[in-house]
Design a protein around this motif. Sequence first.
Motif, PDB file in Angstrom:
ATOM      1  N   GLU A  88      14.447   0.412  80.787  1.00 44.10           N
ATOM      2  CA  GLU A  88      13.058   0.533  81.227  1.00 44.10           C
ATOM      3  C   GLU A  88      12.744   1.900  81.822  1.00 44.10           C
ATOM      4  O   GLU A  88      11.590   2.333  81.790  1.00 44.10           O
ATOM      5  CB  GLU A  88      12.716  -0.580  82.219  1.00 44.10           C
ATOM      6  N   ASP A  89      13.759   2.596  82.334  1.00 42.42           N
ATOM      7  CA  ASP A  89      13.503   3.932  82.887  1.00 42.42           C
ATOM      8  C   ASP A  89      13.581   5.027  81.822  1.00 42.42           C
ATOM      9  O   ASP A  89      13.475   6.207  82.135  1.00 42.42           O
ATOM     10  CB  ASP A  89      14.428   4.237  84.078  1.00 42.42           C
ATOM     11  N   GLN A  93      12.441   6.471  74.722  1.00 41.23           N
ATOM     12  CA  GLN A  93      13.477   6.216  73.713  1.00 41.23           C
ATOM     13  C   GLN A  93      13.042   5.143  72.710  1.00 41.23           C
ATOM     14  O   GLN A  93      13.666   5.004  71.669  1.00 41.23           O
ATOM     15  CB  GLN A  93      14.799   5.841  74.377  1.00 41.23           C
ATOM     16  N   ILE A  94      11.995   4.405  73.021  1.00 37.98           N
ATOM     17  CA  ILE A  94      11.475   3.426  72.051  1.00 37.98           C
ATOM     18  C   ILE A  94      11.055   4.151  70.775  1.00 37.98           C
ATOM     19  O   ILE A  94      11.352   3.704  69.666  1.00 37.98           O
ATOM     20  CB  ILE A  94      10.309   2.611  72.639  1.00 37.98           C
ATOM     21  N   GLY A 114       8.881  -5.790  75.712  1.00 36.26           N
ATOM     22  CA  GLY A 114       8.551  -4.521  75.076  1.00 36.26           C
ATOM     23  C   GLY A 114       9.698  -3.534  74.958  1.00 36.26           C
ATOM     24  O   GLY A 114       9.531  -2.453  74.393  1.00 36.26           O
ATOM     25  N   PHE A 115      10.872  -3.903  75.453  1.00 35.99           N
ATOM     26  CA  PHE A 115      12.025  -3.001  75.414  1.00 35.99           C
ATOM     27  C   PHE A 115      13.158  -3.537  74.533  1.00 35.99           C
ATOM     28  O   PHE A 115      14.195  -2.913  74.411  1.00 35.99           O
ATOM     29  CB  PHE A 115      12.554  -2.763  76.838  1.00 35.99           C
ATOM     30  N   VAL A 135      19.809   3.434  75.339  1.00 35.81           N
ATOM     31  CA  VAL A 135      19.684   2.274  74.461  1.00 35.81           C
ATOM     32  C   VAL A 135      21.041   1.578  74.391  1.00 35.81           C
ATOM     33  O   VAL A 135      22.061   2.220  74.158  1.00 35.81           O
ATOM     34  CB  VAL A 135      19.235   2.674  73.037  1.00 35.81           C
ATOM     35  N   THR A 136      21.048   0.272  74.618  1.00 32.47           N
ATOM     36  CA  THR A 136      22.260  -0.504  74.392  1.00 32.47           C
ATOM     37  C   THR A 136      22.059  -1.322  73.131  1.00 32.47           C
ATOM     38  O   THR A 136      20.945  -1.788  72.848  1.00 32.47           O
ATOM     39  CB  THR A 136      22.574  -1.445  75.577  1.00 32.47           C
ATOM     40  N   ALA A 137      23.110  -1.475  72.366  1.00 34.07           N
ATOM     41  CA  ALA A 137      23.028  -2.218  71.114  1.00 34.07           C
ATOM     42  C   ALA A 137      24.247  -3.119  70.996  1.00 34.07           C
ATOM     43  O   ALA A 137      25.356  -2.724  71.356  1.00 34.07           O
ATOM     44  CB  ALA A 137      22.952  -1.260  69.925  1.00 34.07           C
TER      45      ALA A 137
END
Length: 159
Positions: A88-89, A93-94, A114-115, A135-137
């Motif tokens: 969120e911070d 990166q979206i 939304g994230f 980003v974590t995946a």
Amino acid sequence: MICDRILGKTDDAAFAGRKIDYVDVEWHEAFTKLHRKVSHMGEDVGIRMGNEVLKRGLNQDDVLYADDEKVIAVNIPECEAIRAVVAEDYPEQIARLCYEVGNTHTSMFRGEDGFTFYMPCHEALLKKLLQIYGVTAEKVQVRFDFSKALSSSVNNHHH
């Protein structure tokens, strides 16, 4: 049997009290007009949809056949996917996430907020997403919801 239209949803009052038999349609097949499937109860099912399915797709719990005792409905099985969450911070990166996924012509779906985003699992894409800061995946099992599709590559048909 040949099914050529969507009659409603399994939770419609018109189908109350009937046994539900499902036919599996993989997420990537949902926008295809012709299918030959076997239902969970062993019924041979031919699906021959009109052009409207190219835009709408077949969705979870769509009823394809109904008689007085049973209905045959669509089941979109869970599949392996990538769940990407943007911190969120780092909301900027979206855009980068969308760019990287779009560059691979991979389908993308909105998640719970939304994230969070989901996409079909491809190892090369997963490695790329893990390199985006903020980003974590991870690999997960999900049932894609076409109402949350962000990309047009779910349906590759040209109209």
